[in-house]
Design an enzyme around this catalytic site. Structure first.
Site, PDB file in Angstrom:
ATOM      1  N   GLY A  58       0.798  -1.138  -0.024  1.00 48.03           N
ATOM      2  CA  GLY A  58       0.100   0.039  -0.095  1.00 48.03           C
ATOM      3  C   GLY A  58       0.820   1.070  -0.212  1.00 48.03           C
ATOM      4  O   GLY A  58       0.981   2.100   1.119  1.00 48.03           O
ATOM      5  N   SER A  64       1.156   3.706  -3.290  1.00 44.35           N
ATOM      6  CA  SER A  64       0.456   4.586  -4.229  1.00 44.35           C
ATOM      7  C   SER A  64      -0.890   5.005  -3.720  1.00 44.35           C
ATOM      8  O   SER A  64      -1.773   4.223  -3.022  1.00 44.35           O
ATOM      9  CB  SER A  64       0.474   4.182  -5.665  1.00 44.35           C
ATOM     10  OG  SER A  64       1.581   3.987  -5.882  1.00 44.35           O
ATOM     11  N   GLU A 108      12.292  -3.149  -7.111  1.00 45.65           N
ATOM     12  CA  GLU A 108      11.069  -3.798  -7.953  1.00 45.65           C
ATOM     13  C   GLU A 108      11.865  -3.430  -9.408  1.00 45.65           C
ATOM     14  O   GLU A 108      11.204  -3.939 -10.444  1.00 45.65           O
ATOM     15  CB  GLU A 108      10.215  -2.592  -7.992  1.00 45.65           C
ATOM     16  CG  GLU A 108       8.842  -3.040  -7.385  1.00 45.65           C
ATOM     17  CD  GLU A 108       7.640  -2.036  -7.255  1.00 45.65           C
ATOM     18  OE1 GLU A 108       6.648  -2.387  -7.930  1.00 45.65           O
ATOM     19  OE2 GLU A 108       7.649  -0.875  -6.674  1.00 45.65           O
ATOM     20  N   SER A 162      -1.470  -4.445  -5.918  1.00 47.07           N
ATOM     21  CA  SER A 162      -1.880  -5.948  -6.519  1.00 47.07           C
ATOM     22  C   SER A 162      -2.222  -6.958  -5.547  1.00 47.07           C
ATOM     23  O   SER A 162      -1.533  -6.846  -4.324  1.00 47.07           O
ATOM     24  CB  SER A 162      -0.591  -6.352  -7.144  1.00 47.07           C
ATOM     25  OG  SER A 162       0.056  -5.383  -8.090  1.00 47.07           O
TER      26      SER A 162
END
Lengths: 313, 366
Positions: free
Chosen positions: B120, B122, B238, B154
């Site tokens: 969590g 953005s 990422e 996601s």
């Protein structure tokens, strides 16, 4: 899997880079400085790098030197002689005495002829050519300056004589090395053009700020750096493949590297001209000298998208 | 220098290939089906001994070199299996910033798949400018109470836990007032809202609204105000090459598109050949970057270069899919549409270029 350069390879690259930085032309004016060019020729002749292949070096070493020399716009021969030396090494690989007509090649003083033109021929007397699997030898005639301001091409003087025969696999490997060496040359020239533009973007001021602080400029240069990195990766594999994969796979790896690097290098050089603005479109700015070198190395042993194997039977 | 597998790597690859031949068939590699099966897929991989390859043994990993993750990714792509569940960046974030106690409590469940995670970060008002996030966490006894709205989350619909970035101190400079929390998704005050993406998939991304959700203070990652460092570690990972490893699927898609074009008897479009060249570049680039990690070079701004290259490749392959079958083939159309997200997710291409320009090229900021 470990695709890092070895310590010796890094040292070779660094030595080639130092030589290029010390004695390469730092400006368009420097290209006409014959004293500098003579010192450069002497220094490079002393390294013995033109005979890397007959000294047992791999395609990786050849590519590293070619790249650094092009980055520094080295204006004496390297790629031509090193490809002639590879032919020479293959003809004499079995320990046989060198056939007649290979004396200049044996001394690292020959280049190669492609389609009847002696390439990268400045100051060289002899030449070798590969037609099919047959190796031909001859002499270099009158040399002229062409599109590339850093390398001379020459006429083929008189008829060529057959001096030996390669097997089909050796001929393919030579072609792979030629693709790799010219792709490395393009990558080096592109890196040179990129570095020139980055430095310019840090000092050139408009609207009270360095132009590199504007995203419109910064993003062009960032994209160009990503293209450099992609080219380094694809070329590293192709250079390794020259000696380590099957001959057919080596050629395919080299074609992939050359197609990718050609597009990347041209884009990077065009970016360099754009970032330089009006100055970049003048003869005195080195940006076009890098681009010219890229364009000529692209046409020498060309690679096309149509040759890329898509795994179709 | 050697691009080939070492004997150990080759043996691992053979063992994996045999396992995949037996187990991968029942799992879908794309679409909503893939997202719905993702938990079972994770468990199957873990139980087969093929998950958490490069993570520490003490948390259930295998302590192998990162190259094994890439071998895994390549073989998954070749087998047409789903990708490896992407949790590496969360594991790295906790591994670097959480206390030993928090790591012991949460990493084993993350790695063995018994606890599902989402991220969590953005918010609707905080995308590229993540530090402007407004979700807040207020201390109430030995718990924090969370209010805020997260997006692009996601797995949010199936997750048990969420790594939440929230503002704990509104009175300090904005990068310094953010903290990270491990929040249970199973509680009042957590509301799920699905997002349907342009490729028609609705199971991938969600929105999560926290309205008075509670989290024990002991679930904070690091200290109050450490959240920004945590966020930078997570987004940095990422973009890492071992995360890009699933790039092998581009090569597979390109070959399948070539067969489609060939079977139709037409000319193979140049877009497809160019995509093939780029996909091969990325395969080799990942190998180079992983090799550089053997020198101890990890997690630098270079990840932005890798991410940019990967984005170009994915979008080239998307264009190739469009060139071969137009809008006639649903799967290829969805691959094209999905490729548009690649230049946004994990930091937009524009943000990557800002990072490259500033931190690698050393260009001045205005």
């Amino acid at each position: 899997m470990d695709v890092r350069l070895t310590t010796e390879q890094r040292e070779l690259r660094d030595a080639a880079a130092r030589l290029a930085d010390d004695l390469g032309p730092g400006s368009v004016l420097d290209l006409a400085d014959d004293d500098r060019a003579a010192r450069l020729e002497k220094a490079i002749a002393a390294t013995g790098w033109r005979t890397l292949r007959s000294d047992g070096a791999s395609g990786v070493e050849v590519a590293l030197v070619a790249e650094e020399f092009a980055r520094g716009l080295i204006d004496v021969p390297f790629v031509g002689p090193v490809l002639a030396d590879d032919l020479y090494a293959r003809l004499t690989a079995a320990g046989e005495p060198a056939p007649e007509g290979l004396e200049t090649a044996a001394a690292g003083a020959a280049t190669v002829a492609v389609d009847g033109i002696a390439v990268d021929a400045k100051g060289l007397r002899g030449l070798l050519a590969l037609e099919g699997t047959q190796v031909l030898a001859g002499g270099v005639g009158v040399t002229v300056e062409g599109v590339d301001l850093t390398r001379l091409t020459g006429e083929v003087a008189g008829p060529l004589t057959a001096v030996g025969e390669l097997d089909a696999e050796a001929a393919l490997r030579w072609h792979a090395l030629a693709l790799v060496a010219t792709a490395a040359d393009m990558l080096g020239a592109a890196r040179g053009g990129q570095a020139l533009a980055v430095e310019y973007a840090k000092v050139r001021q408009q609207y009270g700020h360095a132009i590199g602080s504007y995203q419109a400029i910064a993003h062009l240069l960032a994209e160009a750096l990503a293209l450099v990195e992609g080219s380094v990766s694809v070329l590293r594999h192709a250079a390794w493949a020259v000696d380590e994969l099957s001959a057919v796979e080596a050629v395919q790896a080299a074609l992939v590297a050359k197609v990718y690097t050609e597009r990347a290098a041209r884009t990077i050089c065009e970016t360099s001209i754009q970032v330089h603005g009006g100055i970049g479109n003048t003869w005195e700015c080195l940006a076009h000298v890098f681009l010219r070198r890229v364009l000529t190395s692209a046409e020498l042993f060309p690679a096309s998208l149509e040759e890329i194997d898509l795994g179709l039977s | 220098m050697d691009f080939r597998d070492s004997p150990e790597e080759a043996a691992f690859r053979a063992r994996l290939r045999a396992w995949l031949a037996e187990h991968a068939g029942e799992f879908k590699a794309s679409g909503d089906d893939y997202w719905h099966q993702a938990g079972r897929w994770h468990t199957a991989l873990y139980e087969g001994g093929f998950f958490g390859l490069s993570w520490p043994k003490r948390f259930g990993g295998h302590d192998l070199a990162p190259v094994y993750d890439v071998i895994l990714d390549e073989e998954l792509a070749i087998a047409g299996a789903p990708p490896r569940p992407s949790l590496g960046y969360l594991a790295h974030g906790l591994g670097r910033h959480a206390s030993e106690e928090v790591q012991q409590r949460f990493l084993p469940g993350m790695i063995n798949g018994t606890e599902r995670w989402c991220q969590g970060f953005s918010e609707p008002g905080a995308g590229s400018d993540l530090a402007s996030l407004t979700t807040r966490a207020e201390l109430d006894g030995d718990e924090y109470v969370i209010h805020g709205h997260k997006i692009w989350t996601s797995y949010s619909d199936v997750a048990d836990l969420c790594l939440v970035l929230a503002r704990t101190d509104p009175d300090v400079p904005r990068h310094k007032g953010v903290s990270g929390f491990i929040v249970s998704m199973h509680q009042p005050g957590v509301e799920q809202r699905p997002l349907k993406m342009i490729n028609g998939v609705s199971a991938e991304f969600g929105q999560v609204v926290f309205d008075g959700a509670r989290v024990p203070a002991a679930n904070m990652v690091g200290k109050p105000g450490d959240g920004w460092k945590l966020a930078m570690t997570v987004v940095g990972h990422e973009r890492e090459p071992s995360t890009l490893g699933f790039s092998a699927r581009y090569g597979k898609l390109v070959r399948s598109l070539a067969q489609t074009a060939d079977a139709a008897g037409g000319k193979v479009p140049d877009d497809l050949r160019w995509a093939a060249v780029q996909a091969e570049m990325l395969r080799l680039h990942v190998r180079r970057r992983l090799s550089e990690q053997l020198d101890g070079v990890t997690h630098t701004s270079d990840g932005s270069l890798d991410k940019l290259l990967m984005t170009w490749v994915e979008q080239s392959v998307g264009h190739a899919a469009l060139a071969v079958t137009g809008t006639r083939d649903r799967e290829n159309l969805e691959a094209y549409l999905y490729s548009r997200a690649q230049s946004v997710m994990g930091g937009t291409s524009q943000i990557q270029k800002n990072i490259i320009a500033g931190r690698i090229l050393g260009l001045p900021t205005s």
